[in-house]
Design an enzyme around this catalytic site. Sequence first.
Site, mmCIF file in Angstrom:
data_model
loop_
_atom_site.group_PDB
_atom_site.id
_atom_site.type_symbol
_atom_site.label_atom_id
_atom_site.label_comp_id
_atom_site.label_asym_id
_atom_site.label_seq_id
_atom_site.Cartn_x
_atom_site.Cartn_y
_atom_site.Cartn_z
ATOM 1 N N GLU A 171 8.660 -38.607 17.558
ATOM 2 C CA GLU A 171 9.927 -38.367 18.316
ATOM 3 C C GLU A 171 11.055 -39.263 17.989
ATOM 4 O O GLU A 171 11.624 -39.966 18.815
ATOM 5 C CB GLU A 171 9.641 -38.495 19.612
ATOM 6 C CG GLU A 171 8.637 -37.427 20.469
ATOM 7 C CD GLU A 171 8.397 -37.669 21.872
ATOM 8 O OE1 GLU A 171 7.656 -36.603 22.504
ATOM 9 O OE2 GLU A 171 8.739 -38.626 22.502
ATOM 10 N N GLU A 372 1.826 -32.725 21.092
ATOM 11 C CA GLU A 372 1.798 -33.701 22.364
ATOM 12 C C GLU A 372 2.119 -32.342 23.359
ATOM 13 O O GLU A 372 3.061 -31.549 23.086
ATOM 14 C CB GLU A 372 2.779 -34.590 22.725
ATOM 15 C CG GLU A 372 2.252 -35.937 21.976
ATOM 16 C CD GLU A 372 3.194 -36.956 22.423
ATOM 17 O OE1 GLU A 372 4.066 -36.972 23.489
ATOM 18 O OE2 GLU A 372 3.207 -37.776 21.609
#
Length: 469
Positions: A171, A372
């Site tokens: 991320e 995720e």
Amino acid sequence: MAVLSIKYKFPENFWWGAATSGPQTEGRFNKKHANVFDHWFDIEKEAFFNGIGPNVASNFYNSYKEDIKLMADIGLDSLRTSIQWTRLIKDFETAEVDEEAVVFYNRVIDELIKNKIIPVINLQHFDLPVELYDKYGGWESKHVIALFVLFAEKCFELFGDRVKNWITFNEPMVIVEGQYLYQFHYPNLVDGKKAVQVLYNLNLASAKVIAAFKQSKCAKQGGEIGVVLNLTPAYPRSQADEDVKAAAFVEDFFNKSFLDPAVKGEFTPSLVQTLQADGVLWESTPEELMIIKNNTIDFLGVNYYQPRRAKSKEVAWDIEKSWMPNKYFDDYEMPGRRMNPYRGWEIYPQALYDIAINIRDYYNNIRWYVSENGMGVEGEENYRNADGLIEDIYRIDFYEEHLTYLHKAIQEGSNCFGFHAWTPIDCWSWSNAYKNRYGYIAVDLATQIKTIKKSGYWIKNVAKNNGFS
């Protein structure tokens, strides 16, 4: 005896795993350096929920054997975790290693393999060494990129004989948002121009690590490298031109700014034009842009939790303010949206289908996986039954909804090869600490005793059947 029919069957060799990270699980035991979150906790404990920091986390440093056995017991076949730069490296300028850390990571990797769990190793999970921030400005500095490449090369050299799946960053957009725009990661700056330069530098850092990987023995022996991006599809409030333009900018800035360079090797032209017109475009060289062009990912990881919804600005941006992406949109709270009240996030499983089809149609149908997805809930102890089992049926429902949409996209040709939940075992989570729990396995912070939740037994069956009904 009747054979259970599996309505949602997934492709052969589909990954059923989970994701976590070094700084959120290991604790600071025997760690010689502090990362930015270690430092933030040391100087401002009150910024962390209930004053709980990363010093112990879920004690993985000491209990990795038992923890990995629990992961195997619930049927997980793959685990993404990270190697901490601040643990492995003794001298950041030379990449001299800490031998104790080498032993630890070797043991973790070997234990995963022994338990038939594929190790997926991430190199950077928000845990920048604080001394590199203090000395050079962290990801604002291209020298720090060079040091990160040295660290990555050391990881490939030490562990690449067994680790075949690597991730450059988790991320990276969150680093931009948290550290430089919205003040939820140390050092909590608000500086749009720095944010844009960091965005570029992180793309360059990822590409340079990929270039180094291509020269490693690991790559020559069939290893692969990718990046994990949090993709949050941007939906306009309406089909009115101004709303559509607002959502398009959100898509350009928050999604495509990492997705396009990673997969296509170039930045989105409309984003570049906007940033250039606003006088905040990053500093780059033709040589750097060629490195980005020539070093794209082998596979993509997608973290998905919630969508973004955008509308046109209700009040014109104050040009006296420093530049922010919010100049071009306002967030839109759609009436009637489903919410996770504990996290304050919208629940919208259909977006996972939209992501999958977007990757299929506009990103070369690259091989990708859900790296995720998860539901954080506060006060899970309230859901224990008389036998002590946490009955997290809400989490099972959440996963099944998302997997149903993912299955539909795979049936329609999206090249998805796995699903990783966040997270295998309840872990420490930045300033939220243990406020919201996500794991298949619960951890009692006072005793560090770990117990399987109802969702843990659910995923065991899903993995065994390669699907669910």
